[in-house]
Design a protein around this motif. Sequence first.
Motif, PDB file in Angstrom:
ATOM      1  N   LYS A   1       2.136   7.511   0.619  1.00 60.76           N
ATOM      2  CA  LYS A   1       1.072   6.600   1.086  1.00 60.76           C
ATOM      3  C   LYS A   1       1.106   5.425   0.436  1.00 60.76           C
TER       4      LYS A   1
ATOM      5  N   LYS B   1       0.434   1.848   1.237  1.00 59.25           N
ATOM      6  CA  LYS B   1       1.552   1.536   2.364  1.00 59.25           C
ATOM      7  C   LYS B   1       0.740   0.753   3.371  1.00 59.25           C
TER       8      LYS B   1
ATOM      9  N   THR C   1       0.578  -1.001   7.058  1.00 56.01           N
ATOM     10  CA  THR C   1       0.581  -0.456   8.395  1.00 56.01           C
ATOM     11  C   THR C   1       0.413  -1.655   9.338  1.00 56.01           C
TER      12      THR C   1
ATOM     13  N   THR D   1       1.000  -4.410  12.228  1.00 57.04           N
ATOM     14  CA  THR D   1       1.820  -4.484  13.528  1.00 57.04           C
ATOM     15  C   THR D   1       1.866  -6.061  13.970  1.00 57.04           C
TER      16      THR D   1
ATOM     17  N   HIS E   1      -6.314  -4.514   4.290  1.00 61.44           N
ATOM     18  CA  HIS E   1      -5.639  -3.993   5.548  1.00 61.44           C
ATOM     19  C   HIS E   1      -6.808  -3.412   6.261  1.00 61.44           C
TER      20      HIS E   1
ATOM     21  N   ARG F   1       4.109  -3.997   8.071  1.00 64.70           N
ATOM     22  CA  ARG F   1       5.116  -2.836   7.768  1.00 64.70           C
ATOM     23  C   ARG F   1       6.366  -3.620   7.066  1.00 64.70           C
TER      24      ARG F   1
END
Length: 336
Positions: free
Chosen positions: A20, A28, A30, A32, A180, A262
């Motif tokens: 994670k 982490k 995520t 896009t 995030h 990412r």
Amino acid sequence: MASELHKRNLALETAISDSKFDDDGRPKRTGTLMTASAHIITAVIGSGVLSLAWAIAQLGWIAGPMALMIFSFITGFTSSLLADCYRCSTTGRRNYTYMEVVKSNLGEMKCKLCGLAQYVNLVGTTIGYTITASLSMVAIKRSNCFHKEGHDAGCHTSNNMYMIIFAIAEIILSQIPNFHELSGLSILAAVMSFAYSSIGLGLAIAKITGQGNHVTTSLTGVAIGVDVTSTEKIWSSLQAIGNIAFAYAYSIVLVEIQDTLRSSPPENKVMKRASFVGVSITTIFYMLCGTLGYAAFGDKAPGNFLTGFGFYEPFWLVDFANMCIVVHLVGAYQVP
């Protein structure tokens, strides 16, 4: 032996990918291409898009669209350069903020100067968001008043209470601990920006095609000696160029947006694509709103044809557009 080492490396990579956390111990990422583009559109397209008709009116049919295109190219180019500064060229370490990028490439002193300028800019931007959102909320109440009492009614309303309401909403949303987690809010805000821009465009087209819409436009904008003096013309033209330049600025949060992406594919490549998508969509909307708004109102274009009541009817559609502005600014406030 080589086979065993390969298995260990593969297990380590799998553990990292399933973790994670990123390799630096932070949560982490995520993000896009789609979420980054939404963040960019949210940060760039603001209610100022509805004032571009006024800017085009000051500059005219030649200089106005030309200024929009020039600043579009400048924004795209500088965004591409800044995206490559996200990771340190020697160590590969991530720079999490714009100030860290400056410190990594230009040194400590320039980082402090940059930080001062950035925070002053942030204060001004957030004040502007608060005032604009409150004006849109006031416009909803005034629109209903004009519908009931007539377009010549006073319908004056203070925006102090609405600024307090907006501030309370932002304080609550600011408790979200991780940038995030705001991707959903940014996507909603981006949809809202499309909604009120599209409504503004639709109303402008309706006004252009309507009967009795006789307005004055020219290649050079408002005429000296007719609409303004030479001094006023120079001042308003410079103000219009400044408005257009400010409308494209989002470098203040570019690095923070890139830090949501990412790690694979490389963040700079994805960010460049996201910047291209965001700036291209922004330019299309800016060009349409500016030129069609100028065609609809001519040299008498209001500063904002939703809150400035370039349109009164249908009042419910004007109300909805102003509500979309409020929702968009709630999200845009959180992005910086």
